[in-house]
Design a protein around this motif. Structure first.
Motif, PDB file in Angstrom:
ATOM      1  N   VAL A 132       0.823  -1.209   0.000  1.00 52.74           N
ATOM      2  CA  VAL A 132       0.000   0.000   0.000  1.00 52.74           C
ATOM      3  C   VAL A 132       0.858   1.260   0.000  1.00 52.74           C
ATOM      4  N   GLY A 133       2.075   1.126  -0.483  1.00 49.21           N
ATOM      5  CA  GLY A 133       2.960   2.281  -0.610  1.00 49.21           C
ATOM      6  C   GLY A 133       3.877   2.449   0.568  1.00 49.21           C
ATOM      7  N   HIS A 228       4.029  10.353   0.772  1.00 51.50           N
ATOM      8  CA  HIS A 228       4.838  10.229  -0.443  1.00 51.50           C
ATOM      9  C   HIS A 228       5.879   9.158  -0.181  1.00 51.50           C
ATOM     10  N   ALA A 229       5.530   7.916  -0.514  1.00 53.97           N
ATOM     11  CA  ALA A 229       6.409   6.781  -0.261  1.00 53.97           C
ATOM     12  C   ALA A 229       6.025   5.646  -1.181  1.00 53.97           C
ATOM     13  N   GLY A 230       7.023   5.018  -1.788  1.00 52.35           N
ATOM     14  CA  GLY A 230       6.753   3.904  -2.680  1.00 52.35           C
ATOM     15  C   GLY A 230       5.790   4.317  -3.782  1.00 52.35           C
ATOM     16  N   ASP A 233       1.389   8.520  -3.317  1.00 49.18           N
ATOM     17  CA  ASP A 233       1.615   9.968  -3.304  1.00 49.18           C
ATOM     18  C   ASP A 233       0.253  10.650  -3.236  1.00 49.18           C
ATOM     19  N   THR A 234      -0.170  10.944  -2.031  1.00 46.98           N
ATOM     20  CA  THR A 234      -1.491  11.551  -1.841  1.00 46.98           C
ATOM     21  C   THR A 234      -1.464  13.073  -1.883  1.00 46.98           C
ATOM     22  N   ARG A 235      -0.287  13.666  -2.005  1.00 49.34           N
ATOM     23  CA  ARG A 235      -0.192  15.120  -1.892  1.00 49.34           C
ATOM     24  C   ARG A 235      -1.132  15.865  -2.829  1.00 49.34           C
ATOM     25  N   ASN A 280      -4.036   5.833   0.439  1.00 46.30           N
ATOM     26  CA  ASN A 280      -2.653   6.085   0.033  1.00 46.30           C
ATOM     27  C   ASN A 280      -2.441   5.936  -1.466  1.00 46.30           C
ATOM     28  N   LEU A 281      -3.120   4.948  -2.066  1.00 51.64           N
ATOM     29  CA  LEU A 281      -2.891   4.652  -3.480  1.00 51.64           C
ATOM     30  C   LEU A 281      -3.862   5.367  -4.408  1.00 51.64           C
TER      31      LEU A 281
END
Length: 326
Positions: A132-133, A228-230, A233-235, A280-281
């Motif tokens: 899930v990131g 912001h990982a893997g 990127d929800t930004r 997250n995704l």
């Protein structure tokens, strides 16, 4: 904290029956419009059922909030006001009825009914880990249930049908992540996010009910935090998702008369999370709605009421409409 997983398995929503030819066809055809009019009637806070995609809630002083591995309930699972069961929808997760003219024409909404009534039959599949990131977690869980056996999966599917009808009446194209036993389990939390992304949804809403301790009451809306990982990127969606969640929360209060959660969210009805794969995704504005606590008798009485589910669907729908028109 996470709650233990119950393995509930309600009956699948009843599939449409084939009509006989001749006089029976004519008679049933005459009844369908009235039945559909009668149907457009309605029905969101912690980490229920050990659900990897749910909010954390305080532990109960009396022990775990939910039983482990309960057997699937019988077909007599309660719907206390005798409300009509939700109508079966399309047999594929991504399909939708043709959009009609209305203020939401051209808008796409993805509704994600939490869990799946068939999950309890596929424990190996739903227990496998997915990325899930930020980390890996279970594909899905069985969800929670009321003490009388009304399951979260049954609740969310019925609410999804009611919500879809309201949004389609305003012209939106509505897609469900799963429906009517298709697929027979899941989808996994990462796939649920991808369905919304592939549809380029203008809004995506995941429907749930909580399994917290008795006395914990009310709804809450879970918002994505900045991750912001893997692969996550929800930004780009954080601000829009918050607006969507705020509008849904406000309209839920108005439509149902139910207050926000008294045990999470500090009375705002809003909770931000960075560990949920479904958020997250996502690359489109998305929130989770925890409609109430199935383990509290007062909340359970609401969640098992068809009239209340219709009010909840109206509140969530109106929040989505406000967001899409803003």
């Amino acid at each position: 904290m996470s709650y233990p997983d119950p393995a509930y398995g309600p009956p699948q929503p009843e599939r449409p029956r084939r009509l006989r030819r001749g006089l029976l066809t004519v008679a049933l055809a005459a009844l369908v419009p009235g039945a559909l009019l009668g149907w457009v009637a309605y029905e969101a806070a912690g980490s229920s059922g050990g659900d990897p995609e749910r909010a954390a809630a305080p532990p109960s002083a009396g022990g775990p909030a939910q039983p482990k591995e309960s057997p699937p309930p019988s077909s007599g699972s309660p719907d206390r006001d005798g409300g009509r069961p939700s109508t079966p929808a399309s047999s594929t997760p991504s399909s939708s009825a043709p959009a009609v003219s209305g203020p939401l024409k051209g808008k796409v909404v993805v509704i994600d009914p939490g869990h799946n009534p068939g999950n309890f039959r596929h424990t190996a599949e739903i227990n496998r880990k997915v990325d899930v990131g930020t980390h890996v977690k279970e594909c899905d869980t069985t969800g929670t249930a009321t003490n009388d056996g009304y399951t979260e999966a049954r609740f969310t599917l019925d609410l999804a049908h009611r919500l879809r009808a309201l949004l389609e009446a305003q012209g939106a194209t509505v897609k469900l992540t799963h429906d009517n036993g298709s697929p027979p389990w899941g989808p996994c939390v990462d796939e649920r996010a991808r369905i919304g992304n592939a549809a380029r949804a203008d809004a995506a809403v995941s429907l749930h009910a909580d399994g917290s301790a008795p006395g914990n009451r009310g709804f809450h809306v879970i918002l994505p935090g900045a991750v912001h990982a893997g692969a996550a990127d929800t930004r780009p969606i954080v601000a829009a998702s918050r607006e969507l969640g705020e509008r849904i929360a406000g309209n839920l209060v108005r439509a149902t008369g139910q207050g926000p959660s008294n045990y999470i969210g500090n009375g705002t009805g809003l909770v931000t999370r960075k560990d949920l794969g479904g958020l997250n995704l996502s690359t489109v504005p998305k929130v989770f709605v925890e409609c109430g606590n199935m383990r509290d008798s007062k909340d359970a009485a609401l969640l098992t009421s068809g009239d209340w589910r219709q009010k909840a669907a109206e509140g969530i729908s109106e929040g989505i409409v406000e967001f899409l028109k803003s």
